[in-house]
Design a protein around this motif. Structure first.
Motif, PDB file in Angstrom:
ATOM      1  N   HIS A  60       0.931  -1.219   0.020  1.00  0.00           N
ATOM      2  CA  HIS A  60      -0.049   0.062   0.177  1.00  0.00           C
ATOM      3  C   HIS A  60       0.775   1.169   0.044  1.00  0.00           C
ATOM      4  CE1 HIS A  60       0.781  -0.437   4.308  1.00  0.00           C
ATOM      5  NE2 HIS A  60       0.525   0.771   4.395  1.00  0.00           N
ATOM      6  N   PRO A  61       0.458   2.398  -0.597  1.00  0.00           N
ATOM      7  CA  PRO A  61       1.051   3.532  -0.466  1.00  0.00           C
ATOM      8  C   PRO A  61       0.742   4.408   0.586  1.00  0.00           C
ATOM      9  CG  PRO A  61      -0.703   3.702  -1.778  1.00  0.00           C
ATOM     10  CD  PRO A  61      -0.836   2.385  -1.326  1.00  0.00           C
TER      11      PRO A  61
ATOM     12  N   PRO B  71       0.400   8.399   1.660  1.00  0.00           N
ATOM     13  CA  PRO B  71       0.685   9.663   0.781  1.00  0.00           C
ATOM     14  C   PRO B  71       1.628  10.574   1.420  1.00  0.00           C
ATOM     15  CG  PRO B  71      -1.480   9.102   1.294  1.00  0.00           C
ATOM     16  CD  PRO B  71      -0.742   7.979   1.995  1.00  0.00           C
TER      17      PRO B  71
ATOM     18  N   ASP C  73       1.684  15.174  -3.546  1.00  0.00           N
ATOM     19  CA  ASP C  73       1.200  14.064  -4.684  1.00  0.00           C
ATOM     20  C   ASP C  73       2.201  12.915  -4.548  1.00  0.00           C
ATOM     21  OD1 ASP C  73       3.580  15.179  -6.177  1.00  0.00           O
ATOM     22  OD2 ASP C  73       1.968  16.336  -7.259  1.00  0.00           O
ATOM     23  N   ASN C  74       3.332  12.726  -3.660  1.00  0.00           N
ATOM     24  CA  ASN C  74       4.186  11.952  -3.618  1.00  0.00           C
ATOM     25  C   ASN C  74       3.389  10.558  -2.864  1.00  0.00           C
ATOM     26  OD1 ASN C  74       6.043  13.866  -3.960  1.00  0.00           O
ATOM     27  ND2 ASN C  74       7.472  12.026  -4.270  1.00  0.00           N
ATOM     28  N   TYR C  75       4.047   9.290  -3.291  1.00  0.00           N
ATOM     29  CA  TYR C  75       3.679   8.100  -2.570  1.00  0.00           C
ATOM     30  C   TYR C  75       4.944   7.431  -2.068  1.00  0.00           C
ATOM     31  CZ  TYR C  75      -1.266   7.819  -3.999  1.00  0.00           C
ATOM     32  OH  TYR C  75      -2.518   8.377  -4.408  1.00  0.00           O
TER      33      TYR C  75
ATOM     34  N   TRP D 251       6.033   3.845  -0.878  1.00  0.00           N
ATOM     35  CA  TRP D 251       5.486   2.441  -1.008  1.00  0.00           C
ATOM     36  C   TRP D 251       5.894   1.681   0.255  1.00  0.00           C
ATOM     37  CZ3 TRP D 251       1.493   0.987  -3.879  1.00  0.00           C
ATOM     38  CH2 TRP D 251       1.064   1.781  -4.983  1.00  0.00           C
TER      39      TRP D 251
ATOM     40  N   CYS E 189       4.030   0.523  -9.456  1.00  0.00           N
ATOM     41  CA  CYS E 189       4.148   1.520  -8.202  1.00  0.00           C
ATOM     42  C   CYS E 189       5.071   2.473  -8.318  1.00  0.00           C
ATOM     43  CB  CYS E 189       4.279   0.485  -6.819  1.00  0.00           C
ATOM     44  SG  CYS E 189       3.533  -1.093  -6.783  1.00  0.00           S
TER      45      CYS E 189
ATOM     46  N   HIS F 252       4.141   9.114  -7.863  1.00  0.00           N
ATOM     47  CA  HIS F 252       3.282  10.135  -7.733  1.00  0.00           C
ATOM     48  C   HIS F 252       1.996   9.827  -8.060  1.00  0.00           C
ATOM     49  CE1 HIS F 252       6.510  13.478  -7.085  1.00  0.00           C
ATOM     50  NE2 HIS F 252       7.232  12.626  -7.734  1.00  0.00           N
ATOM     51  N   GLU F 253       1.049  10.466  -7.574  1.00  0.00           N
ATOM     52  CA  GLU F 253      -0.310  10.561  -7.848  1.00  0.00           C
ATOM     53  C   GLU F 253      -0.584  11.494  -9.234  1.00  0.00           C
ATOM     54  OE1 GLU F 253      -3.497   9.067  -8.870  1.00  0.00           O
ATOM     55  OE2 GLU F 253      -3.358   8.241  -6.972  1.00  0.00           O
TER      56      GLU F 253
ATOM     57  N   PRO G  12      -6.183   5.971  -3.819  1.00  0.00           N
ATOM     58  CA  PRO G  12      -5.079   6.049  -5.048  1.00  0.00           C
ATOM     59  C   PRO G  12      -5.624   5.251  -6.082  1.00  0.00           C
ATOM     60  CG  PRO G  12      -4.485   4.391  -3.176  1.00  0.00           C
ATOM     61  CD  PRO G  12      -5.887   5.099  -2.692  1.00  0.00           C
TER      62      PRO G  12
END
Length: 256
Positions: free
Chosen positions: A4-5, A7, A11-13, A15, A163, A166-167, A202
């Motif tokens: 799962h990410p 946040p 807008d970064n993730y 992981w 994965c 960014h979103e 996401p």
């Protein structure tokens, strides 16, 4: 395997992969989201870093201060100061009971790497090379390098879960639809992504098979993408890397 990410920033993730009794973090640009997860029981064992940009590595010093034995695996780039292990093309990293293969994918940066594993039905930590429906800006590499890197990733199994860092999916979808407005797979992916974001979910991970059907930067050999690039540039692209160069320059200035 749990994936799962977290946040981070706007807008970064970051992981998080948990398997085999271990927890792996990928590209922790800030430590705060990891510390918040730690309050709920998360305990990281290792960190993978894809490239040197601060929004992907900036949290590492604080994480090491809290967990001094944390293994930090990164490309051979002196701009990443806190690595405990440097890896390169063809090396294998064993973590969480999985074998992650290191792929050198320059283009966004000259030393960018990705991690893929296991071979079938696995995950790809692509950093800022491959996004859902897009690719990274060419800060240090050429369009030819980026095209080669993307084609390497495109050759992975279609079941691979992408994965990325960014979103960006909705913004990328708007551009992709300007390139291929008649692509039905892209229309479905765009609708799906809107529903996910409206539900505050996401849009990632994305299936590589969907990216092959929708992402214009993976489709630079397709007639419709070539024609769109030619219309925008006012000339015929010389080859697929040139098509990518046109698309990337177009995307850099694109406003939906």
């Amino acid at each position: 395997m749990q994936l799962h990410p977290l946040p981070a920033f706007d807008d970064n993730y970051i992981w998080v992969l948990q398997a085999g009794g271990q927890t792996l973090l990928v590209d922790p640009g800030e430590a705060g989201p990891v510390f918040a997860a730690a309050a709920e029981g998360l305990r990281p064992d290792a960190v993978l870093l894809t490239h040197h940009h601060h929004d992907h590595v900036g949290g590492v010093p604080d994480l090491l201060e809290r967990w001094p034995r944390l293994e930090v695996i990164a490309p051979a780039d002196p701009r990443i100061a806190h690595a405990t292990r440097r890896v390169a093309e063809g090396e294998v990293v064993g973590l969480c009971g999985q074998a992650f293969h290191v792929l050198e994918v320059p283009g966004h940066t000259r030393s960018h790497i990705a991690f893929h594993g296991p071979a079938e039905g696995g995950v790809l930590f692509s950093g800022d090379t491959l996004f859902s429906l897009g690719c990274g800006r060419l800060f240090e590499g050429s369009a030819a390098q980026m095209h080669h890197s993307l084609m390497r990733l495109a050759a992975l199994p279609g079941s691979t879960r992408v994965c990325c860092g960014h979103e960006y999916t909705l913004a990328n979808a708007a551009f992709a639809r300007a390139v291929e407005p008649g692509n039905p797979a892209l229309a479905r992916r765009t609708e799906e992504a809107h529903a996910m974001r409206n539900a505050q979910r996401p849009t990632l991970p994305a299936l590589l098979s969907d990216e092959l059907a929708c992402n214009p930067f993976l489709r630079c050999d397709r007639p419709g993408v070539i024609e769109a690039a030619a219309r925008h540039a006012g000339r015929e692209p010389r080859d697929a890397p040139d098509t990518l160069a046109i698309l990337r320059a177009w995307k850099d200035g694109f406003r939906a």
